[in-house]
Design a protein around this motif. Structure first.
Motif, mmCIF file in Angstrom:
data_model
loop_
_atom_site.group_PDB
_atom_site.id
_atom_site.type_symbol
_atom_site.label_atom_id
_atom_site.label_comp_id
_atom_site.label_asym_id
_atom_site.label_seq_id
_atom_site.Cartn_x
_atom_site.Cartn_y
_atom_site.Cartn_z
ATOM 1 N N ALA A 173 0.790 -1.266 0.056
ATOM 2 C CA ALA A 173 0.039 0.240 -0.208
ATOM 3 C C ALA A 173 0.792 1.238 0.035
ATOM 4 C CB ALA A 173 -0.864 -0.034 1.259
ATOM 5 N N PRO A 177 -2.201 2.068 -5.274
ATOM 6 C CA PRO A 177 -3.694 1.934 -4.440
ATOM 7 C C PRO A 177 -3.769 0.543 -4.069
ATOM 8 C CG PRO A 177 -3.559 2.908 -6.534
ATOM 9 C CD PRO A 177 -2.339 2.275 -6.669
ATOM 10 N N SER A 408 -5.217 4.719 1.874
ATOM 11 C CA SER A 408 -5.069 4.668 0.474
ATOM 12 C C SER A 408 -6.079 5.333 -0.329
ATOM 13 C CB SER A 408 -5.146 3.180 -0.146
ATOM 14 O OG SER A 408 -4.543 3.089 -1.129
ATOM 15 N N LYS A 411 -5.021 9.012 -0.017
ATOM 16 C CA LYS A 411 -4.001 9.347 -0.823
ATOM 17 C C LYS A 411 -4.278 9.449 -2.159
ATOM 18 C CE LYS A 411 0.497 7.365 -1.515
ATOM 19 N NZ LYS A 411 1.484 6.155 -1.191
#
Length: 415
Positions: A173, A177, A408, A411
């Motif tokens: 991770a 993704p 994730s 992000k």
């Protein structure tokens, strides 16, 4: 929020798929004896094949020193049979041949790597203290850093191991993704339905032998007004009975031997806080010379034999509570259900849940095995694939895999 495999175009993309196919192994033949976890992976893998992904399966079996610590070659064959589709196995993880096999994958092909726990860095004790480290540390392990450049996406479907922070579960991770597979997606949808403003009344039935974890669940769901009632059984009930002042004799010794003596005072505090929201047995089944003998509980009447189950009057009370519930979460058997003489409480609990109109969840482990044995699995809305992960999630703890899944999304959401 989190990503699922529906959020990206995965055609011709190489994906690392982390699954939990850790299966029961016959100690004498070393053969897999139950395909439940292998069969559970089917939906995710089939969807990825349909999407045209190049799939590399990463998994583990047991841990060093255990009798069932074996290669995944047999798992790959069983998975191929379940899918009715070829699964190629390679008996290594990070050698040059592995890299070449990954690079040469075609759309829809499946490659399974060797047991990831054959790597010493995967089983380091420091991963248990994940709060004090960052995913970057797991990402910089040899296997993850060497394999990561050959993957486009990391799909995590290992809910049963979601409470662990080993490199194969969180390290990828850091580079790409992280998406939820179908198992993980379903687990989160179901458990969140029972935790986030559930329909009322909501009843939790908590038993089994993992008393400290179970008592944390009780505290969490009552503190947050998630549960209206908690029905206790098993060792958990014995702890609360002692906390209420019942003389349960040598059963206290059992509690102490299991390392749960401190839980008695915690249970006292919960009883003061939540009172009649926590139900305990009014009668129990004692093991007297391997025979079931039921007896009503009286504070002035000591129990001099092992408590192996709840009694019939308790079953009736619990059945009534479950009948009126709209959401039910159950974790842990009601007693020593492996012995036919003391299966009645667990059987009654499962039948009451199955016959209710509530949305029902069984939290994996022994209770799910008992449900399967009785033949009522198809009448339960959701049976969790992860006993330990499930109970930690219900107790309000942060699970590394779930935290990284959400991170994730944050992000990559704006990219």
């Amino acid at each position: 929020m989190y990503y699922t495999i529906d959020d990206f175009d995965l055609k011709n993309k190489t994906v690392a798929l982390r699954v939990d196919i850790n299966s029961p192994i016959d100690p004498s033949t070393k053969e897999i004896t139950d395909l439940t976890r292998i069969e559970a992976c089917k939906d995710t893998i089939c969807d990825l094949v349909k999407k045209g992904s190049k799939i590399v399966i990463i998994a583990h079996q047991s841990r060093p020193g255990k009798n069932d610590y074996i290669s995944l070659e047999q798992h790959s064959k069983k998975l191929s049979e379940v899918l009715n589709y070829p699964v190629k196995f390679i008996d290594s993880i990070i050698c040059t041949n592995v890299i070449e096999e990954i690079k040469n994958l075609e759309s829809g092909e499946i490659l399974m790597l060797e047991n990831f726990r054959f790597l010493a860095e995967e089983v380091m004790s420091e991963w248990k203290k994940w709060e004090n480290i960052t995913p970057e540390k797991q990402a910089n392990t040899i296997a993850i850093s060497k394999l990561a450049p050959f993957f486009d996406y990391f799909i995590n479907d290992a809910f049963a191991a979601a409470h662990r922070a080993q490199p194969s579960l969180v390290g990828f991770a850091y580079y790409m993704p992280m998406l939820a597979g179908r198992i993980l997606e379903k687990e989160l949808q179901s458990l969140n339905k029972a935790l986030n403003d559930p329909e009322k009344p909501c009843v939790y039935a908590v038993g089994g032998a993992k008393a400290d974890d179970s008592i944390e669940v009780i505290d969490n769901v009552l503190k947050k007004d998630i549960a209206d009632k908690v029905l206790t059984s098993g060792i958990v009930a014995n702890i609360f009975l002692k906390a209420k002042g019942y003389d349960i004799g040598a059963n206290v010794d059992t509690i102490e031997k299991m390392g749960y003596k401190d839980q008695i005072d915690i249970a006292k505090g919960l009883l003061i806080k939540y009172g009649n929201k926590i139900l305990t047995p009014v009668d129990v089944a004692l093991n007297i010379n391997n025979e079931r003998v039921e007896r009503e509980l009286n504070e002035n009447d000591p129990i001099n034999y092992p408590i192996f189950d709840m009694g019939r009057k308790t079953m009736a009370i619990y059945e009534e509570e479950l009948k009126n519930a709209r959401v039910i979460v159950a974790n842990g058997p009601a007693g020593v259900f492996e012995d036919p003489n003391f299966m009645a409480g667990t059987k009654s609990l499962i039948e009451s849940i199955a016959n209710s109109e509530a949305f029902s969840i069984i939290g994996g482990g022994h209770l799910s095995a008992a449900t399967e044995k009785i033949g009522l699995s198809n009448k339960i809305d959701h049976i969790s694939t992860g006993g330990g992960a499930c109970i930690e999630y219900l107790s309000g703890k942060k699970l590394p895999v779930i935290e990284l899944l959400r991170d994730s999304y944050e992000k990559y959401n704006n990219k």
